[in-house]
Design a protein around this motif. Structure first.
Motif, PDB file in Angstrom:
ATOM      1  N   LEU A  14       0.824  -1.207   0.000  1.00 25.07           N
ATOM      2  CA  LEU A  14       0.000   0.000   0.000  1.00 25.07           C
ATOM      3  C   LEU A  14       0.861   1.261   0.000  1.00 25.07           C
ATOM      4  CD1 LEU A  14      -2.834  -1.107   2.448  1.00 25.07           C
ATOM      5  CD2 LEU A  14      -2.974  -0.855  -0.041  1.00 25.07           C
ATOM      6  N   SER A  15       1.957   1.255   0.749  1.00 24.53           N
ATOM      7  CA  SER A  15       2.856   2.405   0.754  1.00 24.53           C
ATOM      8  C   SER A  15       3.466   2.638  -0.619  1.00 24.53           C
ATOM      9  CB  SER A  15       3.988   2.196   1.767  1.00 24.53           C
ATOM     10  OG  SER A  15       3.485   2.200   3.069  1.00 24.53           O
ATOM     11  N   SER A  16       3.816   1.554  -1.288  1.00 29.50           N
ATOM     12  CA  SER A  16       4.498   1.696  -2.571  1.00 29.50           C
ATOM     13  C   SER A  16       3.573   2.169  -3.688  1.00 29.50           C
ATOM     14  CB  SER A  16       5.201   0.405  -2.972  1.00 29.50           C
ATOM     15  OG  SER A  16       4.286  -0.631  -3.175  1.00 29.50           O
ATOM     16  N   VAL A  17       2.284   1.955  -3.552  1.00 29.92           N
ATOM     17  CA  VAL A  17       1.367   2.373  -4.618  1.00 29.92           C
ATOM     18  C   VAL A  17       0.746   3.745  -4.370  1.00 29.92           C
ATOM     19  CG1 VAL A  17       0.841   0.002  -5.301  1.00 29.92           C
ATOM     20  CG2 VAL A  17      -0.678   1.178  -3.703  1.00 29.92           C
ATOM     21  N   THR A  18       1.058   4.373  -3.240  1.00 26.35           N
ATOM     22  CA  THR A  18       0.416   5.650  -2.927  1.00 26.35           C
ATOM     23  C   THR A  18       0.732   6.750  -3.930  1.00 26.35           C
ATOM     24  OG1 THR A  18       2.219   6.246  -1.440  1.00 26.35           O
ATOM     25  CG2 THR A  18       0.271   5.253  -0.443  1.00 26.35           C
ATOM     26  N   PHE A  19       1.904   6.711  -4.539  1.00 18.79           N
ATOM     27  CA  PHE A  19       2.287   7.764  -5.469  1.00 18.79           C
ATOM     28  C   PHE A  19       1.857   7.486  -6.908  1.00 18.79           C
ATOM     29  CE2 PHE A  19       4.971   8.969  -2.000  1.00 18.79           C
ATOM     30  CZ  PHE A  19       5.016  10.347  -2.092  1.00 18.79           C
ATOM     31  N   ILE A  20       1.408   6.293  -7.198  1.00 15.29           N
ATOM     32  CA  ILE A  20       1.041   5.962  -8.579  1.00 15.29           C
ATOM     33  C   ILE A  20      -0.045   6.886  -9.126  1.00 15.29           C
ATOM     34  CG2 ILE A  20       0.021   4.201 -10.080  1.00 15.29           C
ATOM     35  CD1 ILE A  20       1.669   2.124  -8.524  1.00 15.29           C
ATOM     36  N   TRP A  24       0.680   9.359 -12.316  1.00 13.70           N
ATOM     37  CA  TRP A  24      -0.163   9.182 -13.503  1.00 13.70           C
ATOM     38  C   TRP A  24      -0.853  10.494 -13.887  1.00 13.70           C
ATOM     39  CZ3 TRP A  24      -0.541   6.148 -17.462  1.00 13.70           C
ATOM     40  CH2 TRP A  24      -1.693   6.160 -18.238  1.00 13.70           C
ATOM     41  N   LYS A  25      -1.420  11.177 -12.883  1.00 17.57           N
ATOM     42  CA  LYS A  25      -2.112  12.431 -13.171  1.00 17.57           C
ATOM     43  C   LYS A  25      -1.140  13.489 -13.674  1.00 17.57           C
ATOM     44  CE  LYS A  25      -5.263  15.864 -11.485  1.00 17.57           C
ATOM     45  NZ  LYS A  25      -6.302  16.213 -10.570  1.00 17.57           N
ATOM     46  N   ALA A  26       0.037  13.564 -13.060  1.00 12.34           N
ATOM     47  CA  ALA A  26       1.052  14.530 -13.498  1.00 12.34           C
ATOM     48  C   ALA A  26       1.469  14.241 -14.935  1.00 12.34           C
ATOM     49  CB  ALA A  26       2.260  14.490 -12.568  1.00 12.34           C
ATOM     50  N   TRP A  27       1.626  12.977 -15.261  1.00 11.94           N
ATOM     51  CA  TRP A  27       2.018  12.592 -16.625  1.00 11.94           C
ATOM     52  C   TRP A  27       0.930  12.965 -17.627  1.00 11.94           C
ATOM     53  CZ3 TRP A  27       6.077  11.313 -19.393  1.00 11.94           C
ATOM     54  CH2 TRP A  27       5.886  10.716 -20.643  1.00 11.94           C
ATOM     55  N   GLN A  28      -0.312  12.680 -17.278  1.00  9.12           N
ATOM     56  CA  GLN A  28      -1.426  12.970 -18.187  1.00  9.12           C
ATOM     57  C   GLN A  28      -1.601  14.468 -18.408  1.00  9.12           C
ATOM     58  OE1 GLN A  28      -4.716  10.880 -16.276  1.00  9.12           O
ATOM     59  NE2 GLN A  28      -4.834   9.555 -18.080  1.00  9.12           N
ATOM     60  N   THR A  29      -1.556  15.244 -17.341  1.00  8.35           N
ATOM     61  CA  THR A  29      -1.835  16.676 -17.432  1.00  8.35           C
ATOM     62  C   THR A  29      -0.588  17.504 -17.738  1.00  8.35           C
ATOM     63  OG1 THR A  29      -1.496  17.035 -15.071  1.00  8.35           O
ATOM     64  CG2 THR A  29      -3.748  16.480 -15.788  1.00  8.35           C
ATOM     65  N   VAL A  68      10.285   1.151  -4.937  1.00  8.67           N
ATOM     66  CA  VAL A  68       9.196   1.629  -5.798  1.00  8.67           C
ATOM     67  C   VAL A  68       8.925   3.107  -5.528  1.00  8.67           C
ATOM     68  CG1 VAL A  68       6.726   1.394  -6.318  1.00  8.67           C
ATOM     69  CG2 VAL A  68       8.147  -0.652  -6.054  1.00  8.67           C
ATOM     70  N   ILE A  69       8.851   3.472  -4.250  1.00  4.97           N
ATOM     71  CA  ILE A  69       8.597   4.869  -3.900  1.00  4.97           C
ATOM     72  C   ILE A  69       9.730   5.766  -4.401  1.00  4.97           C
ATOM     73  CG2 ILE A  69       8.309   6.502  -1.984  1.00  4.97           C
ATOM     74  CD1 ILE A  69       7.004   4.128  -0.431  1.00  4.97           C
ATOM     75  N   LEU A  70      10.968   5.283  -4.340  1.00  4.38           N
ATOM     76  CA  LEU A  70      12.095   6.061  -4.834  1.00  4.38           C
ATOM     77  C   LEU A  70      11.952   6.339  -6.328  1.00  4.38           C
ATOM     78  CD1 LEU A  70      14.810   7.401  -4.147  1.00  4.38           C
ATOM     79  CD2 LEU A  70      15.896   5.224  -4.731  1.00  4.38           C
ATOM     80  N   VAL A  71      11.554   5.332  -7.087  1.00  3.91           N
ATOM     81  CA  VAL A  71      11.349   5.525  -8.527  1.00  3.91           C
ATOM     82  C   VAL A  71      10.238   6.546  -8.778  1.00  3.91           C
ATOM     83  CG1 VAL A  71      10.557   4.396 -10.655  1.00  3.91           C
ATOM     84  CG2 VAL A  71      12.238   3.260  -9.187  1.00  3.91           C
ATOM     85  N   LEU A  72       9.130   6.400  -8.073  1.00  2.79           N
ATOM     86  CA  LEU A  72       7.993   7.292  -8.284  1.00  2.79           C
ATOM     87  C   LEU A  72       8.306   8.728  -7.845  1.00  2.79           C
ATOM     88  CD1 LEU A  72       5.138   4.885  -7.163  1.00  2.79           C
ATOM     89  CD2 LEU A  72       5.695   5.581  -9.512  1.00  2.79           C
ATOM     90  N   SER A  73       8.996   8.885  -6.713  1.00  3.00           N
ATOM     91  CA  SER A  73       9.323  10.241  -6.274  1.00  3.00           C
ATOM     92  C   SER A  73      10.380  10.863  -7.188  1.00  3.00           C
ATOM     93  CB  SER A  73       9.777  10.259  -4.816  1.00  3.00           C
ATOM     94  OG  SER A  73      10.942   9.503  -4.612  1.00  3.00           O
ATOM     95  N   THR A  74      11.267  10.045  -7.745  1.00  2.00           N
ATOM     96  CA  THR A  74      12.227  10.550  -8.728  1.00  2.00           C
ATOM     97  C   THR A  74      11.499  11.033  -9.972  1.00  2.00           C
ATOM     98  OG1 THR A  74      13.947   9.064  -7.900  1.00  2.00           O
ATOM     99  CG2 THR A  74      14.254   9.961 -10.120  1.00  2.00           C
ATOM    100  N   MET A  75      10.472  10.307 -10.385  1.00  2.17           N
ATOM    101  CA  MET A  75       9.674  10.734 -11.534  1.00  2.17           C
ATOM    102  C   MET A  75       9.005  12.077 -11.246  1.00  2.17           C
ATOM    103  SD  MET A  75       8.016   7.113 -12.720  1.00  2.17           S
ATOM    104  CE  MET A  75       7.112   7.781 -14.117  1.00  2.17           C
ATOM    105  N   LEU A  76       8.444  12.237 -10.043  1.00  3.97           N
ATOM    106  CA  LEU A  76       7.801  13.506  -9.707  1.00  3.97           C
ATOM    107  C   LEU A  76       8.821  14.650  -9.684  1.00  3.97           C
ATOM    108  CD1 LEU A  76       5.227  12.509  -6.936  1.00  3.97           C
ATOM    109  CD2 LEU A  76       4.759  13.203  -9.300  1.00  3.97           C
ATOM    110  N   LEU A  77      10.015  14.394  -9.163  1.00  2.00           N
ATOM    111  CA  LEU A  77      11.062  15.411  -9.192  1.00  2.00           C
ATOM    112  C   LEU A  77      11.424  15.781 -10.628  1.00  2.00           C
ATOM    113  CD1 LEU A  77      13.617  14.446  -6.403  1.00  2.00           C
ATOM    114  CD2 LEU A  77      12.401  16.609  -6.652  1.00  2.00           C
TER     115      LEU A  77
END
Length: 85
Positions: A14-20, A24-29, A68-77
């Motif tokens: 659950l922690s690892s999927v919180t940023f998905i 996704w929304k950031a990528w789309q918009t 997983v969270i590191l990958v997702l937070s890196t994407m947001l950065l």
């Protein structure tokens, strides 16, 4: 597998999927203007610390979730610095 291990694996998942949804929304918009850069940096840094901790004690649910969270937070950065303002 004990109930504590199941809880650990479930919590890690659950922690690892919180940023998905946010990634996704950031990528789309192509917009991250409402995201706090400080929040992303804090998550990024805490994730690295959790990874060190998990690897040190061979806590694989902690390691996997934080990888997983590191990958997702890196994407947001990355999005924060590359998407138009």
């Amino acid at each position: 597998m004990s109930w504590a291990e199941i809880a650990g694996h479930l919590g890690a998942f659950l922690s690892s999927v919180t940023f998905i949804p946010q990634v996704w929304k950031a990528w789309q918009t192509k917009s991250v203007k409402d995201l706090s850069i400080y929040m992303i940096i804090i998550v990024f840094c805490s994730t690295i610390i959790w990874l060190i901790y998990g690897i040190s004690f061979s806590l694989w649910p902690v390691v996997i979730a934080n990888a997983v969270i590191l990958v997702l937070s890196t994407m947001l950065l990355f999005f924060k610095f590359t998407f138009p303002k």
